[in-house]
Design a protein around this motif. Structure first.
Motif, mmCIF file in Angstrom:
data_model
loop_
_atom_site.group_PDB
_atom_site.id
_atom_site.type_symbol
_atom_site.label_atom_id
_atom_site.label_comp_id
_atom_site.label_asym_id
_atom_site.label_seq_id
_atom_site.Cartn_x
_atom_site.Cartn_y
_atom_site.Cartn_z
ATOM 1 N N LEU A 45 37.956 50.563 41.487
ATOM 2 C CA LEU A 45 37.552 51.956 41.320
ATOM 3 C C LEU A 45 38.547 52.923 41.953
ATOM 4 O O LEU A 45 38.324 54.139 41.921
ATOM 5 C CB LEU A 45 36.164 52.170 41.951
ATOM 6 C CG LEU A 45 35.030 51.316 41.373
ATOM 7 C CD1 LEU A 45 33.750 51.535 42.151
ATOM 8 C CD2 LEU A 45 34.818 51.631 39.901
ATOM 9 N N GLY A 46 39.625 52.380 42.513
ATOM 10 C CA GLY A 46 40.626 53.239 43.127
ATOM 11 C C GLY A 46 40.182 53.848 44.439
ATOM 12 O O GLY A 46 40.675 54.909 44.840
ATOM 13 N N LEU A 47 39.227 53.192 45.111
ATOM 14 C CA LEU A 47 38.722 53.709 46.378
ATOM 15 C C LEU A 47 39.370 52.973 47.547
ATOM 16 O O LEU A 47 39.631 51.769 47.471
ATOM 17 C CB LEU A 47 37.195 53.530 46.458
ATOM 18 C CG LEU A 47 36.372 54.232 45.379
ATOM 19 C CD1 LEU A 47 34.908 53.876 45.527
ATOM 20 C CD2 LEU A 47 36.560 55.740 45.447
ATOM 21 N N SER A 48 39.628 53.696 48.604
ATOM 22 C CA SER A 48 40.141 53.072 49.821
ATOM 23 C C SER A 48 38.982 52.792 50.768
ATOM 24 O O SER A 48 38.131 53.651 50.989
ATOM 25 C CB SER A 48 41.155 53.995 50.503
ATOM 26 O OG SER A 48 40.565 55.243 50.818
ATOM 27 N N VAL A 67 36.942 28.105 40.470
ATOM 28 C CA VAL A 67 36.681 28.823 39.231
ATOM 29 C C VAL A 67 37.192 30.247 39.336
ATOM 30 O O VAL A 67 36.934 30.937 40.336
ATOM 31 C CB VAL A 67 35.168 28.840 38.905
ATOM 32 C CG1 VAL A 67 34.894 29.650 37.642
ATOM 33 C CG2 VAL A 67 34.650 27.414 38.738
ATOM 34 N N LEU A 68 37.929 30.690 38.333
ATOM 35 C CA LEU A 68 38.375 32.080 38.214
ATOM 36 C C LEU A 68 37.749 32.674 36.968
ATOM 37 O O LEU A 68 38.009 32.210 35.848
ATOM 38 C CB LEU A 68 39.899 32.169 38.134
ATOM 39 C CG LEU A 68 40.481 33.573 37.887
ATOM 40 C CD1 LEU A 68 40.201 34.472 39.089
ATOM 41 C CD2 LEU A 68 41.972 33.502 37.609
ATOM 42 N N LEU A 69 36.898 33.691 37.153
ATOM 43 C CA LEU A 69 36.268 34.355 36.016
ATOM 44 C C LEU A 69 37.268 35.275 35.317
ATOM 45 O O LEU A 69 38.242 35.733 35.916
ATOM 46 C CB LEU A 69 35.061 35.170 36.485
ATOM 47 C CG LEU A 69 33.888 34.386 37.066
ATOM 48 C CD1 LEU A 69 32.829 35.338 37.587
ATOM 49 C CD2 LEU A 69 33.289 33.451 36.021
ATOM 50 N N LYS A 70 37.008 35.550 34.051
ATOM 51 C CA LYS A 70 37.832 36.507 33.322
ATOM 52 C C LYS A 70 37.684 37.892 33.948
ATOM 53 O O LYS A 70 36.674 38.195 34.577
ATOM 54 C CB LYS A 70 37.423 36.549 31.854
ATOM 55 C CG LYS A 70 37.738 35.259 31.103
ATOM 56 C CD LYS A 70 37.363 35.345 29.642
ATOM 57 C CE LYS A 70 37.744 34.066 28.899
ATOM 58 N NZ LYS A 70 37.362 34.119 27.471
ATOM 59 N N SER A 71 38.687 38.720 33.769
ATOM 60 C CA SER A 71 38.726 40.023 34.443
ATOM 61 C C SER A 71 37.479 40.845 34.176
ATOM 62 O O SER A 71 36.920 41.469 35.082
ATOM 63 C CB SER A 71 39.971 40.800 33.993
ATOM 64 O OG SER A 71 41.146 40.090 34.324
ATOM 65 N N LEU A 84 32.862 44.212 40.375
ATOM 66 C CA LEU A 84 33.634 45.403 40.699
ATOM 67 C C LEU A 84 33.889 45.469 42.199
ATOM 68 O O LEU A 84 33.022 45.141 43.002
ATOM 69 C CB LEU A 84 32.890 46.665 40.259
ATOM 70 C CG LEU A 84 33.021 47.073 38.784
ATOM 71 C CD1 LEU A 84 32.161 48.287 38.511
ATOM 72 C CD2 LEU A 84 34.464 47.372 38.427
ATOM 73 N N THR A 85 35.071 45.887 42.554
ATOM 74 C CA THR A 85 35.426 46.078 43.954
ATOM 75 C C THR A 85 35.933 47.507 44.131
ATOM 76 O O THR A 85 36.286 48.171 43.154
ATOM 77 C CB THR A 85 36.528 45.093 44.383
ATOM 78 O OG1 THR A 85 37.725 45.381 43.643
ATOM 79 C CG2 THR A 85 36.109 43.651 44.122
ATOM 80 N N PRO A 86 35.962 48.000 45.368
ATOM 81 C CA PRO A 86 36.516 49.344 45.589
ATOM 82 C C PRO A 86 37.930 49.502 45.044
ATOM 83 O O PRO A 86 38.308 50.580 44.599
ATOM 84 C CB PRO A 86 36.483 49.474 47.115
ATOM 85 C CG PRO A 86 35.362 48.593 47.541
ATOM 86 C CD PRO A 86 35.385 47.435 46.596
#
Length: 286
Positions: free
Chosen positions: A160-163, A146-150, A155-157
Motif C-alpha cells: 500500500l506504499g505505507l511506511s 509454499v509461495l502463493l501467487k502475488s 496485503l502488507t503496508p
C-alpha cells in the motif's frame, strides 16, 4: 558389587555421557536432524542401552563406540561446510512439487508423496487451492515450502506504499503476580509507573497472570480469572485522535477567521500539525 547397583551406575554414567555428547554434536541434532543424524541417534541409543545392561563386556568399549558414532555427525558437519557436493550427498536437494500452479507428478513419485499428503502440506500453509500456488518445494528436511501467487498473498503496508515503524520486543513486566524489575527497567519504567497503570485499569497485582508492555508503553494484562475482560489500552489511539481533532480545529478556525493575519496564522499551525501527524502515523496506527 550387587548387580542392580552395577546397572544403576552404568545407566547413570551412560546418560551423563550421552548428555555430554549431545552438547558436542550441537543443537541441530535436536531441532533439525538429517537422515544420517537420525540413524546415528538410533545407534547411539542402542549402544547406551547395551552399556547399561551388558554385565560381561568392558564398559569402556561401549563408551568408545558411543564416542566414535557421536563424532561422525561432527565430522560430516565440518565436511559439509567445506563442500557443497558432500552437502548434496548427505542432506539431498530440494524438489519442486508445484510450479506456476501445476503439480509436477514425476517429482511427487520421486519423493513418494501422495496427492492427499501434498494437499495436507498445502493446507498447513494456508493454501487450499493448487491454482493459488506459484511455487512449492520439498526441502531436504522433508518440510514443504509454499509461495502463493502475488494476487493471493496477504496485503502488507509495503503493498500500500505505507511506511511502518519497526516493532520492538514486548517486555513481560508481571509474571504470576510478581513484578519483573529487569524487563521493567529495560523499557525505562519503574514500579510506581506500573502500579499507576494497574490502578487505571482497576486490577490488583496479585490477580495478574501475565503483564506485557509494548514499545508504545501500553500495558496489556492477562488475569487468572479468564471470565474478567480487561479493556485494551487506548492511550495511543486517543492521542492520535486528539492530534487529528486539533488539526481539524485549526483548519476550521482558519476558514472562519475574518482577519487575514489570524487566518494565515491558523493555516500555518494547521500545516505544521499536519506534518507532525503524518510523521507519527506509522507509530500510532500499527
Amino acid at each position: 558389587m550387587p548387580e542392580w547397583l552395577n546397572i544403576t551406575i552404568r545407566s547413570v554414567a551412560a546418560v551423563l555421557y550421552l548428555f555430554l555428547l549431545t552438547r558436542v554434536i550441537g543443537k541441530r541434532q535436536l531441532s533439525q536432524i538429517t537422515f544420517f543424524e537420525y540413524i546415528v541417534g538410533i545407534t547411539i541409543g542402542s549402544i547406551a542401552g547395551f552399556i547399561a545392561t551388558d554385565m560381561d563386556g568392558p564398559v569402556l568399549h561401549g563408551f568408545l563406540a558411543l564416542t566414535i558414532f557421536a563424532l561422525f555427525p561432527v565430522l560430516i558437519g565440518w565436511l559439509q561446510l567445506k563442500s557443497k557436493t558432500i552437502r548434496n550427498v548427505v542432506d539431498g536437494n530440494a524438489t519442486v512439487l508445484i510450479k506456476d500452479g501445476k503439480i509436477l507428478e514425476d517429482n511427487l513419485k520421486k519423493e513418494r508423496i501422495t496427492t492427499e499428503e501434498l494437499m495436507e502440506q498445502l493446507r498447513m500453509k494456508n493454501a487450499f487451492k493448487v491454482a493459488d500456488v506459484e511455487f512449492a518445494v520439498m526441502e531436504p528436511n522433508g518440510s514443504v515450502s509454499v509461495l502463493l501467487k502475488s494476487e493471493n498473498q496477504p496485503l502488507t503496508p509495503k503493498h500500500l506504499g505505507l511506511s511502518v515503524a519497526p516493532v520492538k520486543e514486548p517486555q513481560a513486566v508481571i509474571m504470576d503476580g510478581v513484578i519483573m524489575d529487569e524487563p521493567l527497567a529495560t523499557i525505562g519504567f519503574n514500579r510506581k509507573w506500573l502500579k499507576t497503570e494497574l490502578e487505571k485499569q482497576g486490577v490488583a497485582l496479585e490477580n495478574v497472570f501475565l503483564g506485557q508492555v509494548d514499545d508504545n508503553g501500553q500495558l496489556f494484562l492477562d488475569l487468572y480469572d479468564d471470565k474478567i475482560q480487561v479493556p485494551a489500552p487506548q492511550t495511543v489511539k486517543l492521542t492520535y485522535a486528539t492530534l487529528k481533532k486539533c488539526q481539524a480545529d485549526l483548519e476550521l478556525y482558519a476558514l472562519s477567521a475574518q482577519n487575514e493575519e489570524t487566518k494565515n496564522m491558523y493555516e500555518l499551525e494547521a500545516s505544521r500539525l499536519k506534518k507532525v501527524v503524518e510523521n507519527v502515523t506509522p507509530l500510532m496506527t500499527r
